[in-house]
Design an enzyme around this catalytic site. Structure first.
Site, mmCIF file in Angstrom:
data_model
loop_
_atom_site.group_PDB
_atom_site.id
_atom_site.type_symbol
_atom_site.label_atom_id
_atom_site.label_comp_id
_atom_site.label_asym_id
_atom_site.label_seq_id
_atom_site.Cartn_x
_atom_site.Cartn_y
_atom_site.Cartn_z
ATOM 1 N N LEU A 120 80.388 113.598 82.561
ATOM 2 C CA LEU A 120 79.417 113.256 83.590
ATOM 3 C C LEU A 120 80.122 112.631 84.788
ATOM 4 O O LEU A 120 81.010 111.793 84.632
ATOM 5 C CB LEU A 120 78.399 112.262 83.025
ATOM 6 C CG LEU A 120 77.310 111.770 83.985
ATOM 7 C CD1 LEU A 120 76.278 112.876 84.204
ATOM 8 C CD2 LEU A 120 76.654 110.513 83.443
ATOM 9 N N HIS A 121 79.744 113.053 85.991
ATOM 10 C CA HIS A 121 80.325 112.469 87.198
ATOM 11 C C HIS A 121 79.331 112.584 88.349
ATOM 12 O O HIS A 121 78.505 113.485 88.395
ATOM 13 C CB HIS A 121 81.646 113.146 87.571
ATOM 14 C CG HIS A 121 81.540 114.625 87.723
ATOM 15 N ND1 HIS A 121 81.522 115.490 86.642
ATOM 16 C CD2 HIS A 121 81.447 115.417 88.827
ATOM 17 C CE1 HIS A 121 81.433 116.737 87.067
ATOM 18 N NE2 HIS A 121 81.370 116.722 88.388
ATOM 19 N N ILE A 122 79.451 111.655 89.250
ATOM 20 C CA ILE A 122 78.611 111.621 90.431
ATOM 21 C C ILE A 122 79.464 111.966 91.647
ATOM 22 O O ILE A 122 80.614 111.544 91.745
ATOM 23 C CB ILE A 122 77.944 110.229 90.571
ATOM 24 C CG1 ILE A 122 76.792 110.254 91.572
ATOM 25 C CG2 ILE A 122 78.946 109.158 90.947
ATOM 26 C CD1 ILE A 122 75.956 108.984 91.545
#
Length: 198
Positions: free
Chosen positions: A115-117
């Protein structure tokens, strides 16, 4: 025999499995790593799609948005957003870019794990921005704003996404994100951005 990072195609030949790619390797690259705290690591995108393009990853092992649970992860998701907002303010202060617009969010169907923004400036001035898929992944509803993900978790226990719907956004016609111009292809779009919106 199987090899780590490879899979077999329909002919039985070993080919590289792109889904194996992980951003964890980039967090250990001193040329990409920007900062970290107890919960997150911030890195430069290896193939930035704008002048300023960063990724913020949680240190917890979370593969994607589908694994988020409000009772476990809402504080972390809020923290990711706070780190993104701080990064934007630092960029604007250090580079005298106070007029520059940014967006903070997630790809509905990310091409890499975990998960990454994304923290990305809206100039989209980059040689790595090459395809319609690149463009649409940041300028259509395929790009899920961080604030909306937070609100969704506050209302529900998890994130539910319609894969077919979000995949359709990637094939949408090209359109300028700042006006009603519909270019025929990416070179037209990039010229339009330089001439009208730079």
């Amino acid at each position: 025999m199987s090899y780590r990072g490879f899979k077999k195609n329909r002919y039985g030949n070993a080919i590289f499995n792109r889904n194996f790619l992980s951003l964890r390797d980039s967090t250990r690259d001193p040329n990409l790593k920007v900062e970290e705290d107890d919960l997150t690591v911030t890195i430069k995108d290896k193939f930035p799609k704008a002048k300023y393009h960063y990724l913020i990853l949680p240190k917890d092992d979370i593969k994607n948005l589908h694994q988020l649970r409000a009772d476990q992860h809402l504080p972390l998701v809020k923290h990711l957003h706070q780190r993104a907002e701080k990064l934007i303010q630092d960029i604007k202060g250090q580079n005298d870019q106070h007029q520059l617009d940014f967006k903070v969010g997630y790809h509905a169907i990310p091409s890499m794990t975990p998960l990454h923004i994304h923290v990305i400036s809206q100039d989209f001035d980059s040689p790595s921005l090459k395809t319609k898929k690149h463009w649409n992944s940041f300028t259509t509803s395929f790009f899920l704003l961080s604030t909306n993900i937070i609100q969704e978790l506050e209302k529900k226990s998890s994130i539910t996404l319609n894969k077919e719907l979000y995949e359709s956004f990637l094939t949408s016609p090209l359109q300028c994100h700042k006006c009603t111009y519909y270019p025929k292809h990416m070179p037209d779009l990039k010229l339009h951005l330089r001439m009208k919106h730079s």
